[in-house]
Write a protein that holds these residues in place. Structure first.
Motif, short mmCIF file in Angstrom:
data_model
loop_
_atom_site.label_atom_id
_atom_site.label_comp_id
_atom_site.label_asym_id
_atom_site.label_seq_id
_atom_site.Cartn_x
_atom_site.Cartn_y
_atom_site.Cartn_z
N ILE A 126 27.64 16.01 49.06
CA ILE A 126 28.85 15.56 48.28
C ILE A 126 28.89 16.08 46.92
O ILE A 126 27.99 15.89 46.10
CB ILE A 126 28.85 14.03 48.53
CG1 ILE A 126 29.22 13.66 49.97
CG2 ILE A 126 30.12 13.56 47.76
CD1 ILE A 126 28.89 12.13 50.09
N GLY A 127 30.01 16.52 46.40
CA GLY A 127 30.23 16.98 45.12
C GLY A 127 31.38 16.07 44.38
O GLY A 127 32.20 15.54 45.00
N VAL A 128 31.21 15.61 43.18
CA VAL A 128 32.10 14.81 42.46
C VAL A 128 32.29 15.66 41.19
O VAL A 128 31.71 16.08 40.42
CB VAL A 128 31.46 13.64 42.19
CG1 VAL A 128 32.32 12.64 41.31
CG2 VAL A 128 30.88 12.71 43.21
N ASP A 129 33.92 15.68 41.02
CA ASP A 129 34.34 16.34 39.45
C ASP A 129 34.93 15.12 38.84
O ASP A 129 35.95 14.64 39.12
CB ASP A 129 35.19 17.38 40.08
CG ASP A 129 35.52 18.16 38.83
OD1 ASP A 129 34.72 18.40 37.92
OD2 ASP A 129 36.74 18.83 38.91
N VAL A 130 33.97 14.95 37.64
CA VAL A 130 34.73 13.74 36.98
C VAL A 130 35.68 14.31 35.65
O VAL A 130 35.01 14.97 34.84
CB VAL A 130 33.57 12.81 36.25
CG1 VAL A 130 34.06 11.58 35.72
CG2 VAL A 130 32.58 12.51 37.47
N GLY A 131 36.86 14.20 35.82
CA GLY A 131 37.78 14.41 34.57
C GLY A 131 38.38 13.26 33.99
O GLY A 131 38.16 12.16 34.47
#
Lengths: 321, 321
Positions: free
Chosen positions: A5-10
């Motif tokens: 699982i990949g998470v991109d926190v912007g």
């Protein structure tokens, strides 16, 4: 089937997605970050999203690890977000806090490195040994992937191409320097330039499109539209941004000799408007041997590159432990 | 005792030396290259020198491999000198030709990479993980050593910092580009600048030291002497060369984030005259986080760095086979 699982926190949104080993996105969620709620709330939200995705996918899919891309300065070995301006994070032990809640191995890195890692392994840089990637967005940053491994340098600080001083540029940068590439050649930098010149009274179709206070809403996409409508001001700003990026990349490429340069980030959505002058300037400045060999491509997965990169990075890191 | 032998092949001289595992030079020979005699004669001479050194050291020392640093474009995997302008070599299979004559494993690489490798492993860069080295000599080139491994890039072409285009410089370069760093900031470039300005009638103590045709004999060392004598022209040229090198290094350093920059080559013999402006300009252009962390040092083994690097490189490569 094993997934990661990949998470991109912007600063605005958190995107969370599950991918298979080839980086295909199986399921994806997006929620607003609400950074003002503090790091514990944001990390709690990430843990919720991961839980949700695992539930949605059901028991046929076994999540093995989670990768999290965070903006700003990250210590990937310690698993700490050292400083993320738009999240107001400083020295947050993201990995230990998330592992407690998720119960899976968690790996973090800088969002740009995650993005370029995904492109290098499963996107536009696939099959190349030496990949130099650049993201042109709010800022400009680079990442280097050699033989499938990210390059970090001292304190994982490599990649700050956005703060290379460019001649002929004298804007002050938020970093404290002036003349930095990203002050005029990032998506935000282009918009800032346009607003400034329009306020100074420069003729442009943008004056009609964004009268008075509406100018605040001007985006990089609007500059592209104006350029397509034959607007000289928009064209000048985008072409100059392309040339400056080309110039900074030429200097980096001669030192690094990558096989390919991957251009991504929101600014890359300007497409050939930006890329043609970037390529022209880059090739003009390269030694002949480099000019003949070096390829320039745009990111394939612009929207999902962050989660794909974070997910594949987690898969890679968990294998090497 | 096991030793390895390093060879530094220059346009003027060949230097050949045996070192122990720590890079200490045990014995050294120097002969003129006489490149006009052709590559077979030059390689024969190298084989002779290696034989001589082994004989001189006697039976207590067991040579295990030979490293050869060659100027120009080298394919270290194939063992081929692709192009060396001052030797007039093109596609010479140095490794196979030398191995036949020497009877030991031979490894070649570009002379700058060998030099910086030696400095990174046993010289001024010892103990640092990420080393960026630059040699300021006839030209200017860089090499990168990470965790004890040289970085090559596509076709082993990394390191061409001497051909980065510098603003405010418009000299034509032998490479076909113009404004390249090395046209004015290398040792040769400084001398060329001085000759040009003196011929244009600039006042300088050098007019007295080198009247008329004697100007041809002007060297970079003379510029240092003139600067020490308070000469404005010499000072201007050296300081500008330092600043330009600092500027090119700043751009490279922000992308690579090295722990340390090692400055070597004949130009480094100018010492603080060149290094003070180099450092000033470099630190002025670095992001604060880099400025506080990055060290700049001069090569320790300036004279012997070539043979030490080649010798240690051979030891390293033969271990990894």
């Amino acid at each position: 089937m094993n997934i990661t699982i990949g998470v991109d926190v912007g600063g605005t949104n958190i995107v969370c997605g599950a991918t298979d080993e080839a980086g295909r996105v199986l399921r994806k969620l997006k929620r607003s970050t609400e950074a003002h709620t503090g790091h514990e709330a944001v990390l709690g939200k990430i843990a919720d999203m991961v839980r949700q995705i695992r539930e949605d996918l059901g028991e046929d899919y076994e999540a093995t690890s989670v990768g999290v891309g965070v903006p700003g300065l990250v210590d990937p070995r310690a698993g700490v977000s050292k400083f993320a301006g738009n999240l107001k994070w400083r020295d947050i032990p993201v990995v230990s806090l998330l592992e407690q809640q998720i119960g899976l191995p968690v790996f973090i890195d800088n969002d740009v490195r995650m993005y370029i890692y995904g492109e290098a392994v499963a996107g536009a840089g696939r099959g190349y040994e030496h990949v130099l990637g650049i993201t042109i967005g709010t800022g400009i940053a680079a990442a280097i992937v050699n033989g499938g491994e990210l390059y970090y340098g001292h304190k994982a600080m490599a990649g700050e191409i956005g703060h290379v001083r460019m001649d002929g540029v004298d804007e002050d940068c938020a970093c404290g320097l002036s003349g930095c590439l990203e002050t005029v050649a990032s998506a935000s930098g282009m918009v800032r330039q346009a607003k400034k010149l329009l306020r100074e009274g420069r003729a442009s179709v943008l004056n009609d499109w964004f009268p008075g206070d509406e100018l605040e809403r001007l985006s990089a996409a609007d500059l592209s539209k104006a350029m397509d409508a034959g607007d000289a001001l928009a064209s000048e700003i985008i072409v100059r941004a392309g040339e400056l990026n080309g110039r900074a990349l030429a200097a980096a490429a001669m030192v690094l000799s990558p096989d390919v340069i991957v251009v991504g980030g929101g600014g890359a959505l300007a497409g050939e408007r930006l890329l043609a002058p970037l390529r022209d300037e880059l090739y003009r400045l390269l030694l002949p041997d480099f000019r003949e060999e070096l390829k320039v491509v745009t990111a394939e997965q612009n929207d999902d590159a962050g989660i794909i990169g974070s997910s594949l990075y987690a898969a890679h890191r968990s294998k090497s432990i």
